[in-house]
Structures are given as C-alpha cells and as structure tokens.
Design an enzyme around this catalytic site. Sequence first.
Site, PDB file in Angstrom:
ATOM      1  N   GLU A  90       0.889  -1.170   0.000  1.00 23.88           N
ATOM      2  CA  GLU A  90       0.000   0.000   0.000  1.00 23.88           C
ATOM      3  C   GLU A  90       0.915   1.204   0.000  1.00 23.88           C
ATOM      4  OE1 GLU A  90      -3.143  -0.089  -0.245  1.00 23.88           O
ATOM      5  OE2 GLU A  90      -3.226  -2.269  -0.069  1.00 23.88           O
TER       6      GLU A  90
ATOM      7  N   CYS B 258      -2.494   8.698   3.659  1.00 26.67           N
ATOM      8  CA  CYS B 258      -2.296   8.174   2.312  1.00 26.67           C
ATOM      9  C   CYS B 258      -3.535   8.422   1.456  1.00 26.67           C
ATOM     10  CB  CYS B 258      -2.005   6.679   2.387  1.00 26.67           C
ATOM     11  SG  CYS B 258      -3.217   5.798   3.390  1.00 26.67           S
TER      12      CYS B 258
HETATM   13  P1  NAP Z   1       8.659   5.114   3.936  1.00 22.35           P
HETATM   14  O1  NAP Z   1       9.772   6.051   4.119  1.00 22.35           O
HETATM   15  O2  NAP Z   1       8.513   4.439   2.622  1.00 22.35           O
HETATM   16  O3  NAP Z   1       8.810   4.037   5.097  1.00 22.35           O
HETATM   17  C1  NAP Z   1       7.853   3.020   5.252  1.00 22.35           C
HETATM   18  C2  NAP Z   1       8.421   1.928   6.113  1.00 22.35           C
HETATM   19  O4  NAP Z   1       9.457   1.250   5.403  1.00 22.35           O
HETATM   20  C3  NAP Z   1       9.039   2.409   7.417  1.00 22.35           C
HETATM   21  O5  NAP Z   1       8.685   1.507   8.436  1.00 22.35           O
HETATM   22  C4  NAP Z   1      10.527   2.344   7.124  1.00 22.35           C
HETATM   23  O6  NAP Z   1      11.276   2.179   8.290  1.00 22.35           O
HETATM   24  C5  NAP Z   1      10.565   1.103   6.280  1.00 22.35           C
HETATM   25  N1  NAP Z   1      11.756   0.912   5.480  1.00 22.35           N
HETATM   26  C6  NAP Z   1      12.428   1.816   4.757  1.00 22.35           C
HETATM   27  N2  NAP Z   1      13.475   1.238   4.153  1.00 22.35           N
HETATM   28  C7  NAP Z   1      13.473  -0.063   4.527  1.00 22.35           C
HETATM   29  C8  NAP Z   1      14.306  -1.185   4.245  1.00 22.35           C
HETATM   30  N3  NAP Z   1      15.347  -1.079   3.456  1.00 22.35           N
HETATM   31  N4  NAP Z   1      13.993  -2.373   4.806  1.00 22.35           N
HETATM   32  C9  NAP Z   1      12.924  -2.509   5.611  1.00 22.35           C
HETATM   33  N5  NAP Z   1      12.103  -1.475   5.906  1.00 22.35           N
HETATM   34  C10 NAP Z   1      12.374  -0.275   5.366  1.00 22.35           C
HETATM   35  O7  NAP Z   1       7.260   5.803   4.244  1.00 22.35           O
HETATM   36  P2  NAP Z   1       6.868   6.727   5.487  1.00 22.35           P
HETATM   37  O8  NAP Z   1       7.563   8.029   5.302  1.00 22.35           O
HETATM   38  O9  NAP Z   1       6.990   6.028   6.771  1.00 22.35           O
HETATM   39  O10 NAP Z   1       5.310   6.893   5.254  1.00 22.35           O
HETATM   40  C11 NAP Z   1       4.746   7.874   4.440  1.00 22.35           C
HETATM   41  C12 NAP Z   1       4.307   7.287   3.128  1.00 22.35           C
HETATM   42  O11 NAP Z   1       3.465   6.181   3.341  1.00 22.35           O
HETATM   43  C13 NAP Z   1       3.504   8.263   2.313  1.00 22.35           C
HETATM   44  O12 NAP Z   1       4.005   8.262   1.013  1.00 22.35           O
HETATM   45  C14 NAP Z   1       2.094   7.706   2.360  1.00 22.35           C
HETATM   46  O13 NAP Z   1       1.312   8.005   1.233  1.00 22.35           O
HETATM   47  C15 NAP Z   1       2.326   6.247   2.484  1.00 22.35           C
HETATM   48  N6  NAP Z   1       1.188   5.584   3.128  1.00 22.35           N
HETATM   49  C16 NAP Z   1       0.424   4.758   2.395  1.00 22.35           C
HETATM   50  C17 NAP Z   1      -0.663   4.119   2.998  1.00 22.35           C
HETATM   51  C18 NAP Z   1      -1.552   3.179   2.243  1.00 22.35           C
HETATM   52  O14 NAP Z   1      -2.316   2.472   2.878  1.00 22.35           O
HETATM   53  N7  NAP Z   1      -1.497   3.145   0.940  1.00 22.35           N
HETATM   54  C19 NAP Z   1      -0.931   4.336   4.352  1.00 22.35           C
HETATM   55  C20 NAP Z   1      -0.117   5.204   5.065  1.00 22.35           C
HETATM   56  C21 NAP Z   1       0.945   5.822   4.435  1.00 22.35           C
HETATM   57  P3  NAP Z   1      12.037   3.388   8.997  1.00 22.35           P
HETATM   58  O15 NAP Z   1      11.009   4.378   9.413  1.00 22.35           O
HETATM   59  O16 NAP Z   1      12.710   2.751  10.164  1.00 22.35           O
HETATM   60  O17 NAP Z   1      12.978   3.940   7.985  1.00 22.35           O
END
Ligand code: NAP
Length: 688
Positions: free
Chosen positions: A253, A292
């Site tokens: 997602e 999101c």
């Molecule tokens: P993100 O930077 O992509 O991080 C998401 C998750 O991935 C975090 O837990 C992050 O951990 C982890 N992660 C990053 N690199 C990784 C790796 N190499 N291995 C394992 N895990 C890794 O996103 P965010 O900034 O937290 O969230 C915002 C985004 O989420 C927005 O773009 C939003 O639209 C989207 N979102 C989508 C939905 C949906 O249901 N479609 C819902 C909510 C949010 P760390 O924090 O420890 O780096």
Amino acid sequence: MLASFVQGAWWTPADETGATVVRDASTGAEITRVSSRGIDLAGALEHARTAGQRSLGELTFPQRALLLKQFAQVLAARKSELYELAKSAGATVRDSMVDVDGGIGVLFTYSSKGRRELPAGQVYLDGPAETLAKDGSFLGRHIYTRLPGVAVQINAFNFPTWGPLEKFAPALLAGVPTLIKPATPTAHLTEAWVRMLVESGLVPDGALQLVSGALPGVFELLRLGDVVAFTGSASTAQALRAQTPEGVRFMSETDSINASVLGPDAVPGTATFDAFVRQLMVELTAKSGQKCTAIRRAIVPVESMDAVAEALQTALAAKVVVGDPHADGVTMGPVVSLAQRDEVMRGVRKLVDAGGRMLVGSTAAPEVVRADGTVGAAPDGAFVAPILVGFGADAPDVVHEVEAFGPVSALVGYSGLDEAAELVNRGGGSLVTSVATDDPVVATALLARIAAYNGRVLFLDRADARTSTGHGSPVPHLVHGGPGRAGGGEELGGIRAVLHFMQRTAVQGSPDMLTALTGVWHPGAAVASGGEHPFRKPLSRLRVGDRFASAAREVTLDDIETFAHFTGDTFYAHMDEQAAAANPFFPGRVAHGYLLVSFAAGLFVDPAPGPVLANYGLENLRFITPVSPGDSIRVELTAKQITPRETDDYGEVRWDAVIRNQNDDLVAAYDVLTLVAKQEAASRSPQR
Ligand code: NAP
C-alpha cells in the site's frame, strides 16, 4: 531506548550506537531512541513459525475472532494513554481518534465478522462443490488454509496504531503470526499499544512480535509461506519488492495522488458544494494532511475554482487552529518531524515551480499556539499551514505525480466530464477518488471511466453528506488499496483480507473425503438416518450427516385453493388452469413454491420443545420441478454444517433440505438455518 518484543520477551540493544533519535514534533525535545542493533531477527522469525503457528493452530476461527474482541477491549480501556502519547508526534485528539479508535474499530469489526462469516474449524470454503463425475462420486472444491509462515509488516509513520492493527487482525484470524516493524518516527506509539496487549496476558505465544528499528537482512531470512505486508512510499515499496524472495507474498500500500471531483451540477450555493468544501478541509487538516488517502487533487469546474478557494479559506479561518496538540483549542498539529516538514516544502516548491498559484496558505513558518497557550513562532516545531495550490486543466504532470505528504492539495480546473475523468486517471492509480454530485448521470459517466484507476470511489451528495464516513477513511468492511502507483495491493474488505494470509487450494475427492476434510457434509457422503430424530439432538450429540427422511404427503387441489385464499397469493399459475397451461413452465395449475416449503416443514419438524431453539432462515432456495394437484412430496433433511457460537450456549446448524416428488424428481432444494442448544435441556442454564 525503545524496546522490541521478540521471542516472548522485551529486548533493548546493548548500547546506543547508531540509534535514531525521535523528537517531539512541536518542540524538538527528545522522546526516545530507536535501534534494533544486535537483535536476533532469524530467531524472531523462527519463533513465529514454530511457537506462533502452534499456538494459533490450536484455535478455531471463532476462537481467534473472540481474542480480537478482547484485544479491542484492552486497548479501548487505555486509549486515553495512547492519545496523550500521540500528542508528541503532532496528533491532536481528533487525529488519534482516526488512528487509535480506527485501529480498535478494525479489531472489533474483524472479531464480529470472524464469528459471523467464518466456519467453526480452520478451513475456509470458497464457492460451492463442483460435481466432476456423473454419478456424484467425485467432487472438487476450493478451500483456503493458513500460510505456514510469518506475516512481516512494515508500516508507515502516519498510522502507528491503525496501520499495524489493520494487518494484524486479519492475519491473526487466518492463524498466521505477525512481526510488526513500525516506522521509526512513531515507533514509540506502536510500542505502547503492543505493550498493553502483552501486559494483558491474552496474546498467544509467538502470535505478535515487535521490532523497533530497522530489519537488516530480513528479506534473506524469508521463505515460501511467509508474507510481507508493506505500507509506505512507492519508492521504498519498489526497492523492497525487488528483494523479496520467490514464493514470499509481497503486498503493498503506497502513496497515492487521490482526487476529489466537484460535479458540474454542484454549483456554489448548493448543499453538495458545501459538503465538497467541508470534506476538502477535513482531508487537508486531519492528521495534518499525513494520510495516504488525503485529497491531493481537488478537480473542479473551471468556473467554480475561485468559489472553492474562497470557501475553503473561510472554512479554515473559522475552524483551524494550528499548534502544539498539548495546548487547548488546537485543531491541527505539526507534521511528524522537521525532516518531514522539509520534504513537504520540497513538494510545495515543485508545484509552484511548475506554475501553480498559491491560493491558500504560504510556505512561511506559521505562527502557532504553543504548549503553554501563547501564540508565536516555534522554530523547533514541524508546523506547516494548510496550503492550496491552483492550476488550470493543463496542469503539468508534477500535479499528478508529487505527493506533498502534509496539509497540501492542488486545485485543478476542468471543462467537461471527459476531461475530469482524464485528470483523475493521470494519478496513475489511486486509493480513493470522491465525486460530489447529485446527478446520477454524472456519477455513472465518471464511474465508468475512473473505477479501474481507483481502489475506492465515494459519491458525496445531499443525502449522505452528513452520514458519509468520508473520503479519507478506509472502513474494515470495504477494500483499502489501489492499482498502479497506489501499490497494487488490497487490504481490509471484510473476510477478503483474511484470505490474503491463506492459500487457496483446489481439493478433489469423494463426497466422504471432502466431508471429512472440510467438516461440511457433501451430497453423496454417508448419512445416519432412521434413528433418533436429529431435532432431538443438541450440538453435543448432533453430527454432520445426521438425516431425517420424511413420509410422503399428497398435494391436493384443495390444499392449493386453501393456501391461495389464506395467504392472498392467487397468482394465475395456481388458480387458472388455462392460463397456467399457456405459461411455458407449467403443465397446468401447480402448487405454490411456498406451500411446498411449508408442507416440507410440516413433514420434517419435530414439534415438542427440545434443543432446536429457532429457525432463522432459508438460503439458496430453488424450485425445480413443478408440483401438480395429485402429486406427492417427501423431504430429506441432513445436517450439513455445525457452527457452535463461542460465547453462547447454542450454535448454528445448516441443514441440507431436498424435496422430491413421487417419481424421485427434484422439486426443491435449499438450506434450512436453525439455532440449536449445545447441551440437553436438563444441563442448560435456567435462563435459556
Ligand atoms: P517510507 O519512508 O517508505 O517508510 C515506510 C516503512 O518502510 C518504514 O517503516 C521504514 O522504516 C521502512 N523501510 C524503509 N526502508 C526499509 C528497508 N530497506 N527495509 C525494511 N524497511 C524499510 O514511508 P513513510 O515516510 O513512513 O510513510 C509515508 C508514506 O506512506 C507516504 O508516502 C504515504 O502516502 C504512504 N502511506 C500509504 C498508505 C496506504 O495504505 N497506501 C498508508 C499510510 C501511508 P524506517 O522508518 O525505520 O525507515
């Protein structure tokens, strides 16, 4: 240092090397440090696959469903603690109601759906049995059984409670243990509710683990039967998908450039126009736009653009107070961190550089209400005022591609529905689009063009403006997810989500074998007939395959006349020989289908008080061969499926009912649904 919960114990790293500092979003004060350095990830995954699979494997679907309700009650009783903690991440109490109450709501909904819609065992049946041999001795059926591994969830920062819970609830119901990895900026909020569940003592061994911090090398440790459920940005999803070993499910997602369309009929001054603006304001400000599902593009008729911007400005001025959520009266907090604020501002600059006009708000740091109630600058807080950037229909690609993940939307003008639909679809696949219109012609034309580009479409009109759950609120009953850039995954959607953690298998075999494998009686399987009437047996003694076969009863013309006049159903097929014979389906006057079903009940019922408490309906009723006056019918009733209710002293019994005529032709087939006591009357509680 923030703790993790792995292999049944709380764990913290030996030292702080490499730990990430998490700060209060309003003040910059340090809250905690997050690191998983030195954690035994392989051990945690193995604990889930062994202890977790074992403990959940001892429970049936309804027992797991009941656990979800207990989890929900534990969190509901302590939710004010979670609200208080979430203020540090910039969440107002209203924001926490979305995240915390939303998560608790998911647990309650899956508990209730699990108990109502899943069978009593551990195998879920998908669709009816297919007959594969003419004599009925070889059947096929699709079944779902749980995956044998672990569900690793990787979450976004913006929903530290709802996000993990909306994945955890269906996984637990399926019987698959979960390992949660929260996003670092809000990991302490996830840790808080996980701790509450662990403290409750209700969590089965290995069913829930938490890793606060990174998951280095996790993908090398995954194997067939495991699942990754990712939520976050599209770029992270892409990188992680590429690392996922073959055979491991990867559900994602991601971010989404959602749209909200103002229909051409919803002109300024109409209730629907007002509802559109109200919704836009809510989506812009709830969770400071860090959703999101938030509206990133408001697509409105060119001639209504000014009116929308003005109305939004007025609504924001009246309703929105930006500041530290610890202060009274604040309705919108900061974004989660200074880094996130800078990221949002980069997005805004891209929109402006591409020709966007700043219609509402500005990029300057806003004056805010501080924790002590004073108003002024807060240089260490990640505050962003609500921003609306305007474009014409020739809006550049950047509008449809850049997600400024904060209180930021673009206003795009359109001329004609084709253009509106094209603009929606330029988002490349969205989680949700809402359409504000009272005109079904507008709605139908848009839906046909945009549905394939969206996971969910919400129509806002006069009738649902007050009751709508809102553009940005996924509900557990309906699918959350979207095609293309939105990740291509699906979550929620009722029992569909449980099946994401299970494997569908086509099973072939004899009726007896399928009955044994599924716990559901299949036609052609052995029956026990001729002994005690099955209506005399409580669930403790009733078995699938227990059958009652009735004597025959003749259906007379007098019966048909009496039934017709008694009920008022004097349809010509029952009353007029000539007209009935002219009908392509009937040889002449025939008995009412409902008369036959009523006679069948009279034939199979066992009238004295006993374990059968109520008949609560029929399903799948089909009338096949018409019954003429002088024909006779008989009925066979076979216990097909038995579903005891976890918390009641009765359960549901589904009976296979078949009516045949004197020539053994099939007259009608259906399922009779009854509620039956678990025990004999003497051992039941007096209230029953
Ligand atoms: P993100 O930077 O992509 O991080 C998401 C998750 O991935 C975090 O837990 C992050 O951990 C982890 N992660 C990053 N690199 C990784 C790796 N190499 N291995 C394992 N895990 C890794 O996103 P965010 O900034 O937290 O969230 C915002 C985004 O989420 C927005 O773009 C939003 O639209 C989207 N979102 C989508 C939905 C949906 O249901 N479609 C819902 C909510 C949010 P760390 O924090 O420890 O780096």
